[in-house]
Structure formats: structure tokens, C-alpha cells
Design a protein around this motif. Structure first.
Motif, PDB file in Angstrom:
ATOM      1  N   THR A  75       0.834  -1.207   0.000  1.00 24.10           N
ATOM      2  CA  THR A  75       0.000   0.000   0.000  1.00 24.10           C
ATOM      3  C   THR A  75       0.865   1.252   0.000  1.00 24.10           C
ATOM      4  O   THR A  75       1.993   1.249   0.514  1.00 24.10           O
ATOM      5  CB  THR A  75      -0.944   0.015   1.220  1.00 24.10           C
ATOM      6  OG1 THR A  75      -1.829   1.132   1.140  1.00 24.10           O
ATOM      7  CG2 THR A  75      -0.159   0.118   2.517  1.00 24.10           C
ATOM      8  N   GLY A  82      -6.652   9.981   4.084  1.00 24.01           N
ATOM      9  CA  GLY A  82      -7.713   9.955   3.093  1.00 24.01           C
ATOM     10  C   GLY A  82      -7.201   9.492   1.748  1.00 24.01           C
ATOM     11  O   GLY A  82      -6.015   9.676   1.434  1.00 24.01           O
ATOM     12  N   PRO A  83      -8.073   8.886   0.931  1.00 32.31           N
ATOM     13  CA  PRO A  83      -7.649   8.377  -0.373  1.00 32.31           C
ATOM     14  C   PRO A  83      -7.274   9.476  -1.362  1.00 32.31           C
ATOM     15  O   PRO A  83      -6.597   9.217  -2.361  1.00 32.31           O
ATOM     16  CB  PRO A  83      -8.875   7.596  -0.858  1.00 32.31           C
ATOM     17  CG  PRO A  83     -10.033   8.214  -0.142  1.00 32.31           C
ATOM     18  CD  PRO A  83      -9.502   8.625   1.202  1.00 32.31           C
ATOM     19  N   ARG A 103      -4.962   6.895  14.922  1.00 29.75           N
ATOM     20  CA  ARG A 103      -5.917   6.262  13.995  1.00 29.75           C
ATOM     21  C   ARG A 103      -7.067   7.234  13.776  1.00 29.75           C
ATOM     22  O   ARG A 103      -7.668   7.712  14.740  1.00 29.75           O
ATOM     23  CB  ARG A 103      -6.438   4.952  14.581  1.00 29.75           C
ATOM     24  CG  ARG A 103      -5.362   3.903  14.756  1.00 29.75           C
ATOM     25  CD  ARG A 103      -5.906   2.569  15.173  1.00 29.75           C
ATOM     26  NE  ARG A 103      -6.408   2.555  16.533  1.00 29.75           N
ATOM     27  CZ  ARG A 103      -6.456   1.462  17.310  1.00 29.75           C
ATOM     28  NH1 ARG A 103      -6.027   0.301  16.826  1.00 29.75           N
ATOM     29  NH2 ARG A 103      -6.934   1.525  18.536  1.00 29.75           N
ATOM     30  N   THR A 105     -10.704   7.816  11.683  1.00 29.78           N
ATOM     31  CA  THR A 105     -11.797   7.245  10.889  1.00 29.78           C
ATOM     32  C   THR A 105     -12.560   8.358  10.187  1.00 29.78           C
ATOM     33  O   THR A 105     -12.994   9.324  10.825  1.00 29.78           O
ATOM     34  CB  THR A 105     -12.755   6.434  11.774  1.00 29.78           C
ATOM     35  OG1 THR A 105     -12.020   5.391  12.438  1.00 29.78           O
ATOM     36  CG2 THR A 105     -13.867   5.802  10.940  1.00 29.78           C
ATOM     37  N   ASP A 108     -16.728   8.111   5.652  1.00 27.82           N
ATOM     38  CA  ASP A 108     -17.110   6.901   4.918  1.00 27.82           C
ATOM     39  C   ASP A 108     -16.693   5.630   5.655  1.00 27.82           C
ATOM     40  O   ASP A 108     -16.720   4.537   5.082  1.00 27.82           O
ATOM     41  CB  ASP A 108     -16.506   6.915   3.511  1.00 27.82           C
ATOM     42  CG  ASP A 108     -14.978   6.935   3.537  1.00 27.82           C
ATOM     43  OD1 ASP A 108     -14.399   6.911   4.637  1.00 27.82           O
ATOM     44  OD2 ASP A 108     -14.369   6.971   2.454  1.00 27.82           O
ATOM     45  N   ARG A 110     -13.828   4.624   6.545  1.00 26.00           N
ATOM     46  CA  ARG A 110     -12.469   4.157   6.281  1.00 26.00           C
ATOM     47  C   ARG A 110     -11.531   4.737   7.338  1.00 26.00           C
ATOM     48  O   ARG A 110     -11.628   5.905   7.713  1.00 26.00           O
ATOM     49  CB  ARG A 110     -12.008   4.562   4.886  1.00 26.00           C
ATOM     50  CG  ARG A 110     -12.754   3.864   3.764  1.00 26.00           C
ATOM     51  CD  ARG A 110     -12.234   4.259   2.394  1.00 26.00           C
ATOM     52  NE  ARG A 110     -10.837   3.845   2.193  1.00 26.00           N
ATOM     53  CZ  ARG A 110     -10.193   4.021   1.036  1.00 26.00           C
ATOM     54  NH1 ARG A 110     -10.797   4.622   0.013  1.00 26.00           N
ATOM     55  NH2 ARG A 110      -8.950   3.622   0.911  1.00 26.00           N
ATOM     56  N   THR A 111     -10.614   3.919   7.813  1.00 23.60           N
ATOM     57  CA  THR A 111      -9.672   4.341   8.850  1.00 23.60           C
ATOM     58  C   THR A 111      -8.270   4.443   8.265  1.00 23.60           C
ATOM     59  O   THR A 111      -7.842   3.571   7.494  1.00 23.60           O
ATOM     60  CB  THR A 111      -9.671   3.346  10.018  1.00 23.60           C
ATOM     61  OG1 THR A 111     -10.982   3.304  10.588  1.00 23.60           O
ATOM     62  CG2 THR A 111      -8.671   3.754  11.096  1.00 23.60           C
ATOM     63  N   PHE A 112      -7.560   5.501   8.650  1.00 19.97           N
ATOM     64  CA  PHE A 112      -6.183   5.697   8.200  1.00 19.97           C
ATOM     65  C   PHE A 112      -5.263   5.777   9.413  1.00 19.97           C
ATOM     66  O   PHE A 112      -5.656   6.241  10.495  1.00 19.97           O
ATOM     67  CB  PHE A 112      -6.068   6.952   7.337  1.00 19.97           C
ATOM     68  CG  PHE A 112      -6.560   6.743   5.933  1.00 19.97           C
ATOM     69  CD1 PHE A 112      -5.673   6.484   4.893  1.00 19.97           C
ATOM     70  CD2 PHE A 112      -7.916   6.774   5.655  1.00 19.97           C
ATOM     71  CE1 PHE A 112      -6.131   6.258   3.599  1.00 19.97           C
ATOM     72  CE2 PHE A 112      -8.386   6.553   4.368  1.00 19.97           C
ATOM     73  CZ  PHE A 112      -7.482   6.286   3.336  1.00 19.97           C
ATOM     74  N   ASP A 124      -3.654   3.338   4.711  1.00 16.87           N
ATOM     75  CA  ASP A 124      -5.010   2.798   4.842  1.00 16.87           C
ATOM     76  C   ASP A 124      -4.989   1.594   5.780  1.00 16.87           C
ATOM     77  O   ASP A 124      -4.249   0.630   5.567  1.00 16.87           O
ATOM     78  CB  ASP A 124      -5.524   2.390   3.462  1.00 16.87           C
ATOM     79  CG  ASP A 124      -7.018   2.083   3.461  1.00 16.87           C
ATOM     80  OD1 ASP A 124      -7.584   1.816   4.544  1.00 16.87           O
ATOM     81  OD2 ASP A 124      -7.614   2.109   2.367  1.00 16.87           O
ATOM     82  N   ALA A 126      -7.089  -0.653   6.070  1.00 16.45           N
ATOM     83  CA  ALA A 126      -7.620  -1.862   5.446  1.00 16.45           C
ATOM     84  C   ALA A 126      -6.510  -2.762   4.928  1.00 16.45           C
ATOM     85  O   ALA A 126      -6.727  -3.958   4.708  1.00 16.45           O
ATOM     86  CB  ALA A 126      -8.561  -1.484   4.307  1.00 16.45           C
TER      87      ALA A 126
END
Length: 251
Positions: A75, A82-83, A103, A105, A108, A110-112, A124, A126
């Protein structure tokens, strides 16, 4: 500059010497099984004990590790959580272990993860799986060194005298370079660390090197496009309140 790119390297060992400027060194704990050439104690004097600088540097900084993860799939590291944040150019590989200071969140769900190393950045969650945070390693701060700045070669060279360091096992000396930071860790009988959270100016992490030689470590820092006006690398750190003698070219 754009993002922050990082490089972690394990120093390679070499038995060679070279002439360089030096500063007076205080007593340095023996790292390996071989005693210092001066005897059981390496007792020289230092102008000033500046270990307090490390406390001031780290106060209030968010880069203390609170969580640990193992990367499960390759990754990119980004400049923000954020993406849509710009990639830093750093990539986390599968099975790589990382430490995280925060961490976050998003809306949406999604956690970074904010990486707790000198290079920094966000990844990310994930792509990683949380694991137990290892017990923190205790380090003695390295407070004395010498350095030279070569404008023609675009290089800053840092010299650290560490008796017995060349006799430590491979992997015992590690250096982590960021665009404005460096973190040298020496693991031996006494763990030692040189941490500079903010260097005087920009370096190029991918072109920085760490060398282990007889009784010393040499850091080769490739300087990047300067962000400090009329930058002359008068000191190693950017701290305006640091003592003049700390990090200044000796002599």
C-alpha cells in the motif's frame, strides 16, 4: 516540498578510517564485548551536557507509537488521512511491521493510520492488521558528535564515536531518514540513539547512507533543494534556541 519520503537502512560494516573534524566526547558506554582502547572507561570531557534537548524536542510531538500493525497487502503512504491525499512516494510492503501514533476514521468509515517514524505519512488501515505493540526500547541519547557540510558535493557528514560498535552483530545499527529528520539507533549492551526530529534543512532520504567503521558510525546525508533562505547548514538541527556549540561545525 511535496510529501515526505522515508528510508530505513541497516548500516554496513567497514574497517576503515578517515580524517575529519572532531569535538570533545563525554564518557560513552561500551557497546560490545571489546573494551575501549583507553581502558575500562572512556573518560573524556564534553563542553556541556545537552541531553535535555531531547526532552524539549519530543514534548508535545504526536509521533509516539501507540499501536502496532503488520501490513497484509502492499500500500502507498500518503501525506494525509484519506484516499485523495497525495502519495509521498513511500510504499509499505506486505509483512512489513509498522508503528502508529494515531488512527483516524473518516465519514465513509475508512480508517487511516499515522506512521510513528521519522518519515511519517498515513496508510489505509484496510491494508494492515493490528498486532501487539512491543515493549518500548530504552535508549541513552547520543549528545556529542561532529559534522561537516560540503556545499560542492551537496552533502552533510555526521561522525559519531562509539567504541566497539563495529563488533556488534549485523543489524544492530539502524538509521531512519526523513526529508527533515534522522533517527539513528544502536542496539548493544547499552542501546543508544541520535534523534533529530527536524534537521536544519532538507535532505534526500533515498540517497542518504549509514556506515559502520572501527569504533564509529558515519552518516552521509545528501542535501536536497534548500527551504531555509541562504542555507549553510550551520547546525544539524533547526532549533533556534539550541546552544550554539550543539551541532555547529567544530573548530
Amino acid at each position: 516540498s511535496g510529501g515526505i519520503r522515508g528510508r530505513t537502512t541497516t548500516c554496513w560494516h567497514a574497517h576503515s578510517t578517515s580524517k575529519h573534524r572532531t569535538v570533545a566526547h563525554k564518557k560513552i558506554p561500551k557497546l560490545g564485548p571489546r573494551p575501549c582502547w583507553r581502558g575500562s572507561s572512556c573518560s573524556t570531557s564534553s563542553k556541556k551536557d545537552m541531553s535535555g534537548l531531547y526532552t524539549r524536542w519530543t514534548e508535545g510531538r504526536p509521533d509516539v507509537a501507540k499501536y502496532a500493525y503488520v501490513v497484509r497487502s502492499k500500500t502507498d503512504v500518503r501525506t494525509g488521512p484519506g484516499p485523495d491525499a497525495a502519495p509521498t512516494g513511500r510504499v509499505l510492503e506486505a509483512d512489513q511491521r509498522i508503528e502508529v501514533s494515531e488512527r483516524r476514521t473518516l465519514e465513509d468509515a475508512r480508517t487511516f493510520l499515522k506512521l510513528a517514524d521519522a518519515a511519517g505519512g498515513w496508510a489505509d488501515a484496510a491494508a494492515a492488521e493490528e498486532v501487539a505493540l512491543p515493549k518500548p526500547v530504552a535508549y541513552e541519547p547520543i549528545t556529542t558528535f561532529a559534522f561537516d557540510w560540503d556545499d560542492r558535493k551537496g552533502r552533510v557528514t555526521v561522525y559519531l564515536t562509539l567504541p566497539g560498535v563495529h563488533e556488534l552483530p549485523e543489524g544492530s545499527v539502524q538509521a531512519d531518514f526523513g526529508e527533515r529528520s534522522l533517527d539513528l539507533r544502536v542496539h548493544g549492551g547499552v542501546n543508544q540513539r541520535l534523534l533529530v526530529p527536524e534537521l536544519y534543512d532538507v535532505i534526500v532520504p533515498a540517497r542518504c547512507r549509514c556506515r559502520v567503521k572501527k569504533d564509529r558510525v558515519v552518516l552521509l546525508l545528501k542535501t536536497g533543494p534548500p527551504v531555509v533562505p541562504f542555507s549553510a547548514w550551520q547546525k544539524l538541527s533547526s532549533g533556534a534556541a539550541d546552544p550554539v556549540e550543539w551541532g555547529a561545525n567544530p573548530g
